[in-house]
Design an enzyme around this catalytic site. Structure first.
Site, PDB file in Angstrom:
ATOM      1  N   HIS A 169     -30.897  -7.915  12.053  1.00  0.00           N
ATOM      2  CA  HIS A 169     -31.868  -8.424  11.081  1.00  0.00           C
ATOM      3  C   HIS A 169     -31.519  -9.835  10.645  1.00  0.00           C
ATOM      4  O   HIS A 169     -30.392 -10.302  10.853  1.00  0.00           O
ATOM      5  CB  HIS A 169     -31.959  -7.516   9.843  1.00  0.00           C
ATOM      6  CG  HIS A 169     -30.692  -7.396   9.048  1.00  0.00           C
ATOM      7  ND1 HIS A 169     -29.758  -6.410   9.251  1.00  0.00           N
ATOM      8  CD2 HIS A 169     -30.190  -8.154   8.029  1.00  0.00           C
ATOM      9  CE1 HIS A 169     -28.755  -6.557   8.392  1.00  0.00           C
ATOM     10  NE2 HIS A 169     -28.992  -7.615   7.640  1.00  0.00           N
ATOM     11  N   GLU A 173     -23.182 -11.344   9.340  1.00  0.00           N
ATOM     12  CA  GLU A 173     -22.787  -9.952   9.151  1.00  0.00           C
ATOM     13  C   GLU A 173     -22.647  -9.320  10.532  1.00  0.00           C
ATOM     14  O   GLU A 173     -23.452  -9.590  11.431  1.00  0.00           O
ATOM     15  CB  GLU A 173     -23.860  -9.204   8.339  1.00  0.00           C
ATOM     16  CG  GLU A 173     -23.516  -7.751   8.057  1.00  0.00           C
ATOM     17  CD  GLU A 173     -24.599  -7.025   7.249  1.00  0.00           C
ATOM     18  OE1 GLU A 173     -25.724  -7.540   7.137  1.00  0.00           O
ATOM     19  OE2 GLU A 173     -24.300  -5.931   6.728  1.00  0.00           O
ATOM     20  N   HIS A 188     -28.539 -14.528   5.459  1.00  0.00           N
ATOM     21  CA  HIS A 188     -27.589 -14.218   6.544  1.00  0.00           C
ATOM     22  C   HIS A 188     -28.307 -13.658   7.754  1.00  0.00           C
ATOM     23  O   HIS A 188     -29.486 -13.316   7.687  1.00  0.00           O
ATOM     24  CB  HIS A 188     -26.489 -13.251   6.064  1.00  0.00           C
ATOM     25  CG  HIS A 188     -26.928 -11.852   5.763  1.00  0.00           C
ATOM     26  ND1 HIS A 188     -27.286 -11.417   4.509  1.00  0.00           N
ATOM     27  CD2 HIS A 188     -27.064 -10.763   6.563  1.00  0.00           C
ATOM     28  CE1 HIS A 188     -27.618 -10.141   4.545  1.00  0.00           C
ATOM     29  NE2 HIS A 188     -27.504  -9.702   5.791  1.00  0.00           N
TER      30      HIS A 188
END
Lengths: 134, 134
Positions: free
Chosen positions: A7, A130, A79
């Protein structure tokens, strides 16, 4: 090592208004909002054919998204999250090559219930990354 | 309306160093650099299974990426690009709902040789959005 882009996260000051923009002008499929108090966020998922966009609003006073919005009140890209098969092997490889893992270096359970790590944005051209084990 | 996430673009101050970080510590497949003088960028593609990351370095003095890096010297997330089937229909829908298209509102030929538009980040929570007809 990194696999799919799981994502892209965008911090927003008003989740309902942001969700309406993605559902309306952009015509995307948007989930109902979910509160994730352990992560200090309320989230809506914009579901695209190949990945998803997470719209994040602060939840609670200690939210890291609140700190982000204090610097960028209009919101902004927060992010990206890449999938890995083995988060400990990924962590070891990253640390061995000089990348810094945020926090104590141990994977945490992320917003999707899976182990995650965050990498220092200064080691990746200002981009917060991440890593999620899927 | 919006379909696949075509790419996430990250502005970087040193393209060779950034490409090496994605190929090395992150273990991704990274293309050779390409100069796109019409767009004022030199670009490397990080090829993921479901989408791609574009690492962008300024090329020439009038590059919009140079202006971005003047504000964020370490680099940062620059834009996301969504695919649409019909860019004129997409543009009309966006304008009718109050979103602002950058420039004169007419699609341009983008870095991939296809028609693109950029939407004003203030209308989308600080996120610069590119729309590409595929």
């Amino acid at each position: 090592m990194i696999g799919r882009l799981n994502h892209v996260a965008i911090a927003v000051p008003d989740l309902a208004a942001a969700a309406a923009r993605y559902a309306g002008p952009l015509g995307a499929r948007v989930s109902a909002p979910q509160d994730l108090p352990d992560h200090g966020v309320r989230v809506v998922f914009v579901e695209l054919p190949n990945t998803k966009i997470e719209l994040l609003e602060p939840l609670g006073d200690a939210s890291s998204i609140a700190a982000f919005l204090a610097k960028s009140p209009s919101g902004g890209m927060h992010h990206v999250c890449y999938e890995v098969e083995d988060i400990h092997a990924a962590r070891d490889r990253l640390v061995q090559t000089g990348a810094r893992v945020l926090g104590d270096g141990a994977p945490k359970i992320g917003a999707h219930g899976k182990p995650v790590l965050f990498l220092h944005p200064k080691d990746f051209d200002g981009c917060l990354i991440e890593i999620e084990q899927v």
